[in-house]
Design a protein around this motif. Structure first.
Motif, PDB file in Angstrom:
ATOM      1  N   VAL A  73     -20.538  53.810 -48.183  1.00  0.00           N
ATOM      2  CA  VAL A  73     -21.008  54.603 -47.034  1.00  0.00           C
ATOM      3  C   VAL A  73     -21.950  53.773 -46.163  1.00  0.00           C
ATOM      4  O   VAL A  73     -21.870  53.798 -44.934  1.00  0.00           O
ATOM      5  CB  VAL A  73     -21.704  55.894 -47.514  1.00  0.00           C
ATOM      6  N   GLU A  74     -22.850  53.027 -46.803  1.00  0.00           N
ATOM      7  CA  GLU A  74     -23.773  52.166 -46.058  1.00  0.00           C
ATOM      8  C   GLU A  74     -23.014  51.092 -45.293  1.00  0.00           C
ATOM      9  O   GLU A  74     -23.358  50.766 -44.143  1.00  0.00           O
ATOM     10  CB  GLU A  74     -24.769  51.519 -47.008  1.00  0.00           C
ATOM     11  N   ALA A  75     -21.967  50.545 -45.910  1.00  0.00           N
ATOM     12  CA  ALA A  75     -21.167  49.519 -45.235  1.00  0.00           C
ATOM     13  C   ALA A  75     -20.521  50.087 -43.977  1.00  0.00           C
ATOM     14  O   ALA A  75     -20.554  49.464 -42.907  1.00  0.00           O
ATOM     15  CB  ALA A  75     -20.101  48.978 -46.189  1.00  0.00           C
ATOM     16  N   LEU A  76     -19.936  51.274 -44.087  1.00  0.00           N
ATOM     17  CA  LEU A  76     -19.291  51.909 -42.935  1.00  0.00           C
ATOM     18  C   LEU A  76     -20.311  52.279 -41.864  1.00  0.00           C
ATOM     19  O   LEU A  76     -20.066  52.080 -40.667  1.00  0.00           O
ATOM     20  CB  LEU A  76     -18.529  53.160 -43.387  1.00  0.00           C
ATOM     21  N   LEU A  77     -21.443  52.811 -42.294  1.00  0.00           N
ATOM     22  CA  LEU A  77     -22.478  53.235 -41.346  1.00  0.00           C
ATOM     23  C   LEU A  77     -23.023  52.045 -40.561  1.00  0.00           C
ATOM     24  O   LEU A  77     -23.062  52.065 -39.318  1.00  0.00           O
ATOM     25  CB  LEU A  77     -23.617  53.935 -42.100  1.00  0.00           C
ATOM     26  N   TRP A  78     -23.421  50.997 -41.268  1.00  0.00           N
ATOM     27  CA  TRP A  78     -24.077  49.874 -40.592  1.00  0.00           C
ATOM     28  C   TRP A  78     -23.113  49.021 -39.780  1.00  0.00           C
ATOM     29  O   TRP A  78     -23.479  48.504 -38.723  1.00  0.00           O
ATOM     30  CB  TRP A  78     -24.841  49.021 -41.611  1.00  0.00           C
ATOM     31  N   THR A  79     -21.877  48.857 -40.233  1.00  0.00           N
ATOM     32  CA  THR A  79     -20.920  48.105 -39.419  1.00  0.00           C
ATOM     33  C   THR A  79     -20.593  48.850 -38.131  1.00  0.00           C
ATOM     34  O   THR A  79     -20.406  48.226 -37.077  1.00  0.00           O
ATOM     35  CB  THR A  79     -19.615  47.822 -40.192  1.00  0.00           C
ATOM     36  N   THR A  80     -20.553  50.178 -38.206  1.00  0.00           N
ATOM     37  CA  THR A  80     -20.285  50.960 -36.993  1.00  0.00           C
ATOM     38  C   THR A  80     -21.483  50.921 -36.049  1.00  0.00           C
ATOM     39  O   THR A  80     -21.313  50.809 -34.825  1.00  0.00           O
ATOM     40  CB  THR A  80     -19.932  52.411 -37.359  1.00  0.00           C
ATOM     41  N   ILE A  81     -22.688  50.986 -36.602  1.00  0.00           N
ATOM     42  CA  ILE A  81     -23.889  50.841 -35.772  1.00  0.00           C
ATOM     43  C   ILE A  81     -23.876  49.477 -35.083  1.00  0.00           C
ATOM     44  O   ILE A  81     -24.166  49.363 -33.885  1.00  0.00           O
ATOM     45  CB  ILE A  81     -25.169  50.997 -36.629  1.00  0.00           C
ATOM     46  N   GLY A  82     -23.518  48.444 -35.824  1.00  0.00           N
ATOM     47  CA  GLY A  82     -23.452  47.103 -35.245  1.00  0.00           C
ATOM     48  C   GLY A  82     -22.417  47.006 -34.141  1.00  0.00           C
ATOM     49  O   GLY A  82     -22.655  46.376 -33.103  1.00  0.00           O
ATOM     50  N   SER A  83     -21.268  47.647 -34.330  1.00  0.00           N
ATOM     51  CA  SER A  83     -20.213  47.637 -33.312  1.00  0.00           C
ATOM     52  C   SER A  83     -20.691  48.292 -32.020  1.00  0.00           C
ATOM     53  O   SER A  83     -20.494  47.753 -30.924  1.00  0.00           O
ATOM     54  CB  SER A  83     -18.971  48.366 -33.830  1.00  0.00           C
ATOM     55  N   GLY A 166     -13.539  54.642 -31.520  1.00  0.00           N
ATOM     56  CA  GLY A 166     -12.628  53.537 -31.775  1.00  0.00           C
ATOM     57  C   GLY A 166     -13.144  52.590 -32.841  1.00  0.00           C
ATOM     58  O   GLY A 166     -12.386  52.129 -33.710  1.00  0.00           O
ATOM     59  N   SER A 167     -14.445  52.304 -32.813  1.00  0.00           N
ATOM     60  CA  SER A 167     -15.040  51.389 -33.794  1.00  0.00           C
ATOM     61  C   SER A 167     -14.999  51.977 -35.197  1.00  0.00           C
ATOM     62  O   SER A 167     -14.750  51.249 -36.170  1.00  0.00           O
ATOM     63  CB  SER A 167     -16.491  51.074 -33.411  1.00  0.00           C
ATOM     64  N   LEU A 168     -15.243  53.268 -35.305  1.00  0.00           N
ATOM     65  CA  LEU A 168     -15.256  53.912 -36.622  1.00  0.00           C
ATOM     66  C   LEU A 168     -13.886  53.825 -37.282  1.00  0.00           C
ATOM     67  O   LEU A 168     -13.776  53.558 -38.484  1.00  0.00           O
ATOM     68  CB  LEU A 168     -15.695  55.369 -36.488  1.00  0.00           C
ATOM     69  N   ILE A 169     -12.827  54.025 -36.482  1.00  0.00           N
ATOM     70  CA  ILE A 169     -11.472  53.930 -37.032  1.00  0.00           C
ATOM     71  C   ILE A 169     -11.179  52.504 -37.491  1.00  0.00           C
ATOM     72  O   ILE A 169     -10.732  52.268 -38.621  1.00  0.00           O
ATOM     73  CB  ILE A 169     -10.434  54.375 -35.982  1.00  0.00           C
ATOM     74  N   TRP A 170     -11.429  51.542 -36.609  1.00  0.00           N
ATOM     75  CA  TRP A 170     -11.146  50.132 -36.914  1.00  0.00           C
ATOM     76  C   TRP A 170     -11.964  49.657 -38.110  1.00  0.00           C
ATOM     77  O   TRP A 170     -11.433  49.043 -39.039  1.00  0.00           O
ATOM     78  CB  TRP A 170     -11.455  49.294 -35.679  1.00  0.00           C
ATOM     79  N   ASN A 171     -13.259  49.933 -38.096  1.00  0.00           N
ATOM     80  CA  ASN A 171     -14.130  49.482 -39.180  1.00  0.00           C
ATOM     81  C   ASN A 171     -13.733  50.096 -40.512  1.00  0.00           C
ATOM     82  O   ASN A 171     -13.747  49.419 -41.546  1.00  0.00           O
ATOM     83  CB  ASN A 171     -15.588  49.822 -38.870  1.00  0.00           C
ATOM     84  N   THR A 172     -13.406  51.386 -40.494  1.00  0.00           N
ATOM     85  CA  THR A 172     -13.061  52.071 -41.734  1.00  0.00           C
ATOM     86  C   THR A 172     -11.838  51.445 -42.391  1.00  0.00           C
ATOM     87  O   THR A 172     -11.821  51.220 -43.610  1.00  0.00           O
ATOM     88  CB  THR A 172     -12.803  53.567 -41.475  1.00  0.00           C
ATOM     89  N   VAL A 173     -10.824  51.139 -41.594  1.00  0.00           N
ATOM     90  CA  VAL A 173      -9.598  50.530 -42.131  1.00  0.00           C
ATOM     91  C   VAL A 173      -9.909  49.209 -42.829  1.00  0.00           C
ATOM     92  O   VAL A 173      -9.501  48.977 -43.984  1.00  0.00           O
ATOM     93  CB  VAL A 173      -8.559  50.313 -41.011  1.00  0.00           C
ATOM     94  N   PHE A 174     -10.673  48.341 -42.178  1.00  0.00           N
ATOM     95  CA  PHE A 174     -10.906  47.005 -42.719  1.00  0.00           C
ATOM     96  C   PHE A 174     -11.964  46.993 -43.816  1.00  0.00           C
ATOM     97  O   PHE A 174     -11.847  46.222 -44.775  1.00  0.00           O
ATOM     98  CB  PHE A 174     -11.293  46.047 -41.587  1.00  0.00           C
ATOM     99  N   VAL A 175     -12.996  47.815 -43.693  1.00  0.00           N
ATOM    100  CA  VAL A 175     -14.011  47.869 -44.751  1.00  0.00           C
ATOM    101  C   VAL A 175     -13.410  48.444 -46.031  1.00  0.00           C
ATOM    102  O   VAL A 175     -13.642  47.915 -47.132  1.00  0.00           O
ATOM    103  CB  VAL A 175     -15.229  48.708 -44.298  1.00  0.00           C
ATOM    104  N   LEU A 176     -12.614  49.511 -45.904  1.00  0.00           N
ATOM    105  CA  LEU A 176     -11.966  50.096 -47.084  1.00  0.00           C
ATOM    106  C   LEU A 176     -10.996  49.096 -47.724  1.00  0.00           C
ATOM    107  O   LEU A 176     -10.916  48.998 -48.951  1.00  0.00           O
ATOM    108  CB  LEU A 176     -11.215  51.367 -46.706  1.00  0.00           C
ATOM    109  N   ALA A 177     -10.272  48.365 -46.885  1.00  0.00           N
ATOM    110  CA  ALA A 177      -9.342  47.370 -47.421  1.00  0.00           C
ATOM    111  C   ALA A 177     -10.094  46.321 -48.231  1.00  0.00           C
ATOM    112  O   ALA A 177      -9.681  45.965 -49.344  1.00  0.00           O
ATOM    113  CB  ALA A 177      -8.575  46.710 -46.280  1.00  0.00           C
TER     114      ALA A 177
END
Length: 225
Positions: A73-83, A166-177
């Protein structure tokens, strides 16, 4: 000499960066050092410096999360904030400098082509809000699309909302992968191009549908008069 065997073992800390090199090693070491905010910082830098590929950075954030440095969750949250932060800064630069000065600066930047900036601007003028949303899921355009949005003084709140989506979708796909592939996170790179083509195809289909709907509506109005 008697060896004392403890009822528990204390494993040595194994860094996720072991075996990595270059940008990948630097990214993982930073994320391990300061945690999930480090992932957000790297993604923000990736927006400002397009040669840093999100297709590598995001899976690495998921991989580092899988090693327990921080939660998914932290990974998704912070990468999206960064985007969003990186895109907002580029939006501000575009609004501040304007088209001509922005192109002049692009000519002096290494690894950045003026033609790419022009393509992003043309794409923005042609597709408007859709370009900002879907552009967050297209490599290189992810960053550049923010500049014409700023030059055109698009509503900053609409820009941030579309960028967030858009960032949340893109980040989620790659972070989960990266999270679920673990040590094999690099396999994501092989499929990044396929995902990019799928996004572009989806955008093209959405545009065709929109144009067809507009033409049908105009035809119905013409028949009614």
């Amino acid at each position: 000499m008697t060896t004392v065997v403890l009822p528990f073992s204390v494993p040595e800390h194994s860094s996720a960066a072991a075996g990595l090199t270059g940008v990948s090693q630097w990214a993982v070491e930073l994320m391990e050092g300061i945690g999930a905010p480090g992932a957000g910082l790297i993604v923000a830098l990736e927006n400002l410096f397009p040669p840093l590929p999100s297709e590598i950075i995001l899976p690495l954030a998921g991989f580092t999360a899988s090693r327990g440095s921080f939660s998914l969750v932290e990974a998704l949250l912070w990468t999206t904030i960064g985007s969003v932060l990186g895109a907002w800064l580029l939006y501000g630069i575009g609004a501040l400098l304007g088209r001509d000065r922005m192109r002049a600066i692009a000519r002096r930047l290494p690894l950045v082509d003026v033609e790419d900036v022009d393509k992003a601007e043309n794409w923005f003028h042609r597709y408007g809000y859709r370009a900002v949303f879907f552009g967050r899921m297209v490599p290189l355009f992810r960053s550049l699309i923010s500049i014409p949005a700023g030059i055109g003084r698009m509503s900053v709140w609409k820009f941030l909302l579309l960028t967030l989506g858009g960032s949340l979708i893109w980040n989620t796909v790659f972070v989960l992968a990266g999270f679920y592939l673990g040590e094999n996170w690099h396999l994501v790179e092989q499929y990044a191009g396929i995902l990019q083509k799928a996004v572009i195809a989806g955008l093209a289909l959405a545009i065709v549908w929109w144009v067809a709907a507009k033409m049908t509506k105009r035809r119905e109005k013409a028949d009614a008069t």
